[in-house]
Design a protein around this motif. Sequence first.
Motif, mmCIF file in Angstrom:
data_model
loop_
_atom_site.group_PDB
_atom_site.id
_atom_site.type_symbol
_atom_site.label_atom_id
_atom_site.label_comp_id
_atom_site.label_asym_id
_atom_site.label_seq_id
_atom_site.Cartn_x
_atom_site.Cartn_y
_atom_site.Cartn_z
ATOM 1 N N LEU A 33 70.946 6.475 66.934
ATOM 2 C CA LEU A 33 71.739 7.183 65.934
ATOM 3 C C LEU A 33 70.996 7.239 64.603
ATOM 4 C CD1 LEU A 33 75.337 5.736 66.489
ATOM 5 C CD2 LEU A 33 74.409 7.891 67.336
ATOM 6 N N GLY A 34 71.268 8.263 63.810
ATOM 7 C CA GLY A 34 70.712 8.342 62.475
ATOM 8 C C GLY A 34 71.333 7.276 61.591
ATOM 9 N N GLU A 35 70.764 7.062 60.429
ATOM 10 C CA GLU A 35 71.239 5.995 59.531
ATOM 11 C C GLU A 35 72.705 6.192 59.155
ATOM 12 O OE1 GLU A 35 70.189 4.043 55.146
ATOM 13 O OE2 GLU A 35 68.934 5.646 55.984
ATOM 14 N N ARG A 36 73.057 7.428 58.840
ATOM 15 C CA ARG A 36 74.432 7.710 58.408
ATOM 16 C C ARG A 36 75.422 7.517 59.547
ATOM 17 N NH1 ARG A 36 77.059 12.948 56.996
ATOM 18 N NH2 ARG A 36 78.581 12.562 55.352
ATOM 19 N N GLU A 37 75.059 8.027 60.741
ATOM 20 C CA GLU A 37 75.926 7.875 61.903
ATOM 21 C C GLU A 37 76.106 6.402 62.251
ATOM 22 O OE1 GLU A 37 73.458 9.940 61.686
ATOM 23 O OE2 GLU A 37 74.002 11.944 62.409
ATOM 24 N N ILE A 41 79.707 4.322 62.446
ATOM 25 C CA ILE A 41 80.184 3.654 63.657
ATOM 26 C C ILE A 41 80.353 2.160 63.419
ATOM 27 C CG2 ILE A 41 79.454 2.922 65.974
ATOM 28 C CD1 ILE A 41 80.758 5.608 66.005
ATOM 29 N N GLU A 42 79.401 1.538 62.716
ATOM 30 C CA GLU A 42 79.501 0.115 62.422
ATOM 31 C C GLU A 42 80.708 -0.188 61.543
ATOM 32 O OE1 GLU A 42 75.720 -0.755 60.735
ATOM 33 O OE2 GLU A 42 74.726 -1.033 62.687
ATOM 34 N N ALA A 43 80.995 0.701 60.594
ATOM 35 C CA ALA A 43 82.169 0.516 59.733
ATOM 36 C C ALA A 43 83.452 0.564 60.568
ATOM 37 C CB ALA A 43 82.198 1.586 58.645
ATOM 38 N N CYS A 44 83.510 1.467 61.532
ATOM 39 C CA CYS A 44 84.684 1.570 62.409
ATOM 40 C C CYS A 44 84.811 0.334 63.291
ATOM 41 C CB CYS A 44 84.600 2.828 63.270
ATOM 42 S SG CYS A 44 84.704 4.371 62.332
ATOM 43 N N TYR A 45 83.694 -0.139 63.806
ATOM 44 C CA TYR A 45 83.693 -1.342 64.646
ATOM 45 C C TYR A 45 84.180 -2.548 63.854
ATOM 46 C CZ TYR A 45 81.872 -5.292 67.330
ATOM 47 O OH TYR A 45 81.747 -6.477 68.010
ATOM 48 N N ASN A 46 83.759 -2.660 62.593
ATOM 49 C CA ASN A 46 84.091 -3.805 61.751
ATOM 50 C C ASN A 46 85.387 -3.622 60.959
ATOM 51 O OD1 ASN A 46 81.781 -5.452 62.340
ATOM 52 N ND2 ASN A 46 80.547 -4.032 61.133
ATOM 53 N N ALA A 47 86.087 -2.511 61.191
ATOM 54 C CA ALA A 47 87.345 -2.223 60.486
ATOM 55 C C ALA A 47 87.155 -2.222 58.981
ATOM 56 C CB ALA A 47 88.429 -3.229 60.896
ATOM 57 N N ASP A 48 86.031 -1.678 58.542
ATOM 58 C CA ASP A 48 85.731 -1.566 57.107
ATOM 59 C C ASP A 48 86.411 -0.297 56.589
ATOM 60 O OD1 ASP A 48 84.683 -1.270 54.586
ATOM 61 O OD2 ASP A 48 82.612 -1.696 55.170
ATOM 62 N N VAL A 49 87.685 -0.440 56.254
ATOM 63 C CA VAL A 49 88.522 0.712 55.916
ATOM 64 C C VAL A 49 87.960 1.503 54.736
ATOM 65 C CG1 VAL A 49 90.807 1.432 55.133
ATOM 66 C CG2 VAL A 49 90.584 -0.380 56.850
ATOM 67 N N ASP A 59 83.371 14.560 54.621
ATOM 68 C CA ASP A 59 83.460 15.473 55.776
ATOM 69 C C ASP A 59 82.540 15.038 56.912
ATOM 70 O OD1 ASP A 59 85.337 17.112 54.568
ATOM 71 O OD2 ASP A 59 83.786 18.236 53.507
ATOM 72 N N PHE A 60 82.451 13.730 57.122
ATOM 73 C CA PHE A 60 81.611 13.230 58.208
ATOM 74 C C PHE A 60 82.217 13.625 59.557
ATOM 75 C CE2 PHE A 60 79.903 10.057 61.101
ATOM 76 C CZ PHE A 60 78.561 10.166 60.803
ATOM 77 N N VAL A 61 81.372 13.976 60.502
ATOM 78 C CA VAL A 61 81.841 14.414 61.822
ATOM 79 C C VAL A 61 82.417 13.230 62.589
ATOM 80 C CG1 VAL A 61 81.180 15.477 64.006
ATOM 81 C CG2 VAL A 61 80.130 16.244 61.879
ATOM 82 N N ALA A 62 83.676 13.360 63.030
ATOM 83 C CA ALA A 62 84.369 12.242 63.675
ATOM 84 C C ALA A 62 83.984 12.057 65.142
ATOM 85 C CB ALA A 62 85.880 12.462 63.583
ATOM 86 N N SER A 63 83.189 12.964 65.696
ATOM 87 C CA SER A 63 82.883 12.903 67.129
ATOM 88 C C SER A 63 81.664 12.049 67.461
ATOM 89 C CB SER A 63 82.651 14.319 67.672
ATOM 90 O OG SER A 63 81.573 14.936 66.983
ATOM 91 N N VAL A 64 80.997 11.466 66.469
ATOM 92 C CA VAL A 64 79.810 10.662 66.731
ATOM 93 C C VAL A 64 80.187 9.433 67.567
ATOM 94 C CG1 VAL A 64 80.062 9.365 64.572
ATOM 95 C CG2 VAL A 64 77.832 9.493 65.675
ATOM 96 N N THR A 65 79.320 9.045 68.516
ATOM 97 C CA THR A 65 79.579 7.891 69.377
ATOM 98 C C THR A 65 78.374 6.960 69.393
ATOM 99 O OG1 THR A 65 78.688 8.954 71.376
ATOM 100 C CG2 THR A 65 81.029 9.288 70.893
ATOM 101 N N ASP A 66 78.604 5.716 69.796
ATOM 102 C CA ASP A 66 77.485 4.798 69.993
ATOM 103 C C ASP A 66 76.908 5.034 71.391
ATOM 104 O OD1 ASP A 66 79.195 3.553 71.799
ATOM 105 O OD2 ASP A 66 78.981 1.565 70.932
#
Length: 251
Positions: A33-37, A41-49, A59-66
């Motif tokens: 993944l790119g740095e931004r992606e 994803i790491e923020a979502c995994y860590n619940a970093d609201v 406007d980050f794309v919500a479809s990115v996956t690990d």
Amino acid sequence: MCDANAPQQEQEESIMQGPSQAPTKAGVSTVGLGEREAKFIEACYNADVESIESMMEEDFVASVTDVNGRSALHFCAGNGLPTLCTKLMDRGATMDKQDVLGFTPLHMATGYVKLDTVKLLVERGADANIASFDGKLAVEIAEDMFEKTPAKQFFRANPTHEKLKEMVDVLDEATEVEEEDEEEEGLEEENGVTRSVNEFGDITEETENAKFVVRVKPRGEASSGNGIERRAVKVDDVKVTIKIKEAEKKA
């Protein structure tokens, strides 16, 4: 996976037993993944609201996956963040996306006992009939955990047990609604009893006063040929649901 101090987060403890029972707790993998992606994803995994909301405002794309096929919605559902799940879905996140194990965000919320998030996903139209690649529906994950969770804890009612019971009811109803919409092949009616068999082999009999559903696990497996393995059915694989209809009140 869960940060107990995260805002908006449901506080239930996970009691998952591994990939055969529920989604795993394996760490996020951002290889490729790119740095931004990767940061998102790491923020979502860590619940970093705070970080998640900041990146969504851009406007980050919500479809990115690990690399395991888990999306931001998978992780936010598993962390019990219904507000963020709503925002992700409003931005186009796919509710029924499956990861490498076949788990959807609904499986994740179920496995981590996030009742509010399960309710949200069901209300938004998540498909409760999608099975993981080892044949587990979300309702079956909830049932397995409910059966293994003691009803009492230190001589008091166990809140996790009660939450799992409600989760089973929510998912069971969502699953039955979908099943009732299937083509009613084999529909029979005799002496006031309606009997139908759906594509999973589930048998439903309905009378004026009660509804009986016989569900055999694993679901969706053929019993013969076509390259699909035959599997014997054990007693524990059979679930019978009986619902008594409320009698009409007399005037």
